[in-house]
Design a protein around this motif. Structure first.
Motif, mmCIF file in Angstrom:
data_model
loop_
_atom_site.group_PDB
_atom_site.id
_atom_site.type_symbol
_atom_site.label_atom_id
_atom_site.label_comp_id
_atom_site.label_asym_id
_atom_site.label_seq_id
_atom_site.Cartn_x
_atom_site.Cartn_y
_atom_site.Cartn_z
ATOM 1 N N GLU A 287 0.809 -0.746 0.272
ATOM 2 C CA GLU A 287 -0.190 0.265 0.057
ATOM 3 C C GLU A 287 0.930 0.740 0.378
ATOM 4 N N ARG A 288 0.257 2.275 -0.930
ATOM 5 C CA ARG A 288 1.451 3.388 -1.099
ATOM 6 C C ARG A 288 0.706 4.814 0.753
ATOM 7 N N VAL A 289 1.631 5.076 1.297
ATOM 8 C CA VAL A 289 1.046 5.206 2.186
ATOM 9 C C VAL A 289 1.602 7.359 2.079
ATOM 10 N N ILE A 290 1.217 8.052 2.900
ATOM 11 C CA ILE A 290 1.406 9.199 2.913
ATOM 12 C C ILE A 290 1.340 10.206 4.084
ATOM 13 N N THR A 291 2.612 10.220 4.650
ATOM 14 C CA THR A 291 2.290 11.056 6.192
ATOM 15 C C THR A 291 2.523 12.540 6.324
ATOM 16 N N CYS A 292 1.621 12.593 6.787
ATOM 17 C CA CYS A 292 2.320 15.030 6.912
ATOM 18 C C CYS A 292 2.063 15.302 8.319
ATOM 19 N N GLN A 301 7.276 0.847 8.773
ATOM 20 C CA GLN A 301 8.421 0.264 8.483
ATOM 21 C C GLN A 301 7.853 0.164 6.639
ATOM 22 N N GLN A 302 6.835 0.295 6.193
ATOM 23 C CA GLN A 302 6.894 -0.274 4.957
ATOM 24 C C GLN A 302 7.246 0.200 3.810
ATOM 25 N N PRO A 303 7.610 -0.288 2.784
ATOM 26 C CA PRO A 303 9.019 0.059 1.802
ATOM 27 C C PRO A 303 8.102 1.069 1.102
ATOM 28 N N HIS A 304 6.688 1.758 0.939
ATOM 29 C CA HIS A 304 6.967 3.025 0.338
ATOM 30 C C HIS A 304 5.839 3.507 0.826
ATOM 31 N N VAL A 305 6.577 4.738 1.330
ATOM 32 C CA VAL A 305 6.225 5.577 2.314
ATOM 33 C C VAL A 305 6.193 6.696 1.750
ATOM 34 N N VAL A 306 5.929 7.757 1.314
ATOM 35 C CA VAL A 306 5.925 9.480 1.216
ATOM 36 C C VAL A 306 6.253 10.475 2.642
ATOM 37 N N ARG A 307 6.973 10.885 3.033
ATOM 38 C CA ARG A 307 6.516 11.748 4.475
ATOM 39 C C ARG A 307 6.792 13.294 4.114
#
Length: 487
Positions: A287-292, A301-307
């Motif tokens: 899953e593609r996860v974006i954090t704000c 810990q997921q590989p597809h993370v945009v911070r």
């Protein structure tokens, strides 16, 4: 000038000047004459490093005023001797060894009388002052500390096991504390000074930092650090700490897996961010996860993370990027889940819209003392954002977006508990209807003053997200967890 020690080249330094004719600090012998600048400096042999001792509960051993006077004298001589530009070009270990060598040389020249343990402590403190965060280094190295609170140069408090205690840590003066604050915030491209006296930042490990300096802080800079553990906590760790029962943890895991929209509510220091980190552990790796966040501290810990991280305005008052702008931009980045570190303003409206437009499984935290108060605060934030919507419309939007509210609390004995797992059902008239799946009931306290309680199921056999659990083939696990909790 500094050179790498393993290259076999001599290390060139500025000549170490002899001390001035003034009387040496107490405990020191009269200073010797300065050596010829052409002679190779002979450093005093350095004793082998003793094994690092476990820090005491008070944070530091007591040190006399004489120790701090000597440290100030040696530190000032070191700054006059070294070339900081050349030092910055070395890696941390090489720079530390060079500093230790020069400090030993200065101690020899000044004939400072110290025991081996005092000399080792002095070397360590000066290395921390030059390369690290000074007196804060031993506190940052401890995993049992949750918060570090510096109230000016003289008083430093820590929180251990939910209790606040005073330490013996102190700074030379407010200037040293201010320099450390500026070093911390500059690492993330921020600044703190009289024109911008309040700043939020973070350490490289994700620990949250707040700095407020004079003229707003009357007694000197106030530095607060919310420390993060080096090893990321898992949901099973919360079970072992009695923060949640095993059955409640199983239900929370299913809530994370089946992509329920979750709002984590709680007071300051109740463990909201830690719980959010634990819940993100159930997100699938594809899953593609974006954090704000205002200051990036989540540890996914997921590989597809945009911070993403907000940005304060510059000296001219330009260039600010708010949380609302980040959340809106997320919608253009093809996210599957959006995670907002803390909802505290108009971004609440954009987050609800994201949750209701195909970004299932989004999460966020919010300050509130109960699940119902959390929903009310969410409504207030949207109203304060200038959205001229009727209250009924806002409440319907909340009910259509939020599936579960998880309430965290810090109890009076310092322990942290998940007190409610509450699902949002809908509206009845102008009232939002909720139902509790799990609650924490306090039963009393033991002989040591620790609160004794138990997580109990409310007997709901089929929560409102049952169909979602069936869609993700998690309904059997959900039924089993709820049955165990009722038994």
């Amino acid at each position: 000038m500094f050179g790498r020690r393993n290259e076999g080249q001599p290390v060139a330094r500025k000549p170490v000047a002899a001390p001035p004719p003034a009387a040496p600090p107490a405990g020191s012998a009269p200073a010797a004459a300065a050596p010829d600048a052409q002679k190779p400096a002979v450093a005093k042999p350095v004793a082998a490093k003793p094994a690092a001792a476990k820090p005491t509960a008070r944070g530091s051993d007591h040190r006399s005023e004489n120790y701090y006077q000597i440290k100030t004298t040696i530190f000032n001589a070191l700054i006059d001797t070294i070339d900081l530009t050349q030092l910055a070009q070395l890696d941390a270990e090489s720079a530390r060894e060079e500093i230790r060598d020069i400090v030993n040389e200065i101690l020899s020249i000044k004939n400072v009388v110290m025991s081996i343990s005092e000399q080792e402590a002095l070397l360590q403190d000066i290395c921390n002052d030059v390369l690290g965060y000074g007196p804060l280094e031993p506190l940052l190295a401890r995993d049992d500390i949750a918060d570090i609170m510096v109230n000016g140069c003289e008083r430093t408090f820590i929180e251990v096991n939910g209790k606040v205690e005073l330490t013996n840590i102190r700074f030379r003066d407010n200037s040293q504390l201010m320099n450390i604050c500026q070093r911390i915030v500059s690492q993330v491209g921020r600044r703190v000074d009289e024109s911008s006296p309040i700043c939020d930042a973070r350490l490289p490990d994700g620990s949250r930092v707040n700095v407020i300096v004079p003229p707003l802080a009357i007694d000197g800079p106030a530095l607060t650090i919310r420390k993060f553990r080096r090893d990321k906590l898992l949901m099973q760790d919360l079970v072992s700490y009695n923060s949640i029962s095993q059955d409640g943890a199983d239900v929370l895991g299913i809530i994370g897996k089946v992509r329920c929209n979750v709002l984590i509510s709680g007071g300051t220091g109740s463990g909201k961010t830690t719980l959010l980190n634990c819940l993100t552990g159930f997100i699938e790796a594809d899953e593609r996860v974006i954090t704000c966040e205002d200051a990036a501290e989540l540890q996914l810990q997921q590989p597809h993370v945009v911070r993403l991280e907000t940005r304060p305005p510059n000296l001219e008052g330009q260039g600010q990027v708010t949380m609302t702008e980040l959340v809106r931009n997320c919608l253009r980045m093809r996210p599957e889940r959006i995670i907002v570190g803390e909802v505290r303003g108009p971004e609440a409206f954009d987050l609800l819209q994201a949750m209701n437009t195909g970004h299932d499984g989004s999460m966020g935290t919010l300050h509130a003392n109960s699940p119902r108060e959390a929903l009310s605060r969410l409504e207030s934030m949207i109203t304060m954002g200038g959205y001229a919507l009727p209250s009924k419309t806002i409440r319907e939007m909340i009910c259509g977006s939020i599936d579960v509210v998880v309430q965290a609390a810090r109890l009076r004995d310092g322990s942290r508990r998940i007190t409610h797992i509450t699902e949002v059902l809908g509206t009845e008239g102008d009232v939002i209807i909720t139902q509790d799946l799990f609650v924490y009931e306090i039963e009393g306290e033991d002989e040591t003053g620790r609160i004794v309680g138990k997580h109990k199921s409310t007997g709901i056999a089929r929560p409102s997200f049952w169909d979602r659990a069936r869609y993700y083939n998690q309904h059997h696990a959900l039924a089993a967890a709820l049955d165990r909790a009722q038994g």
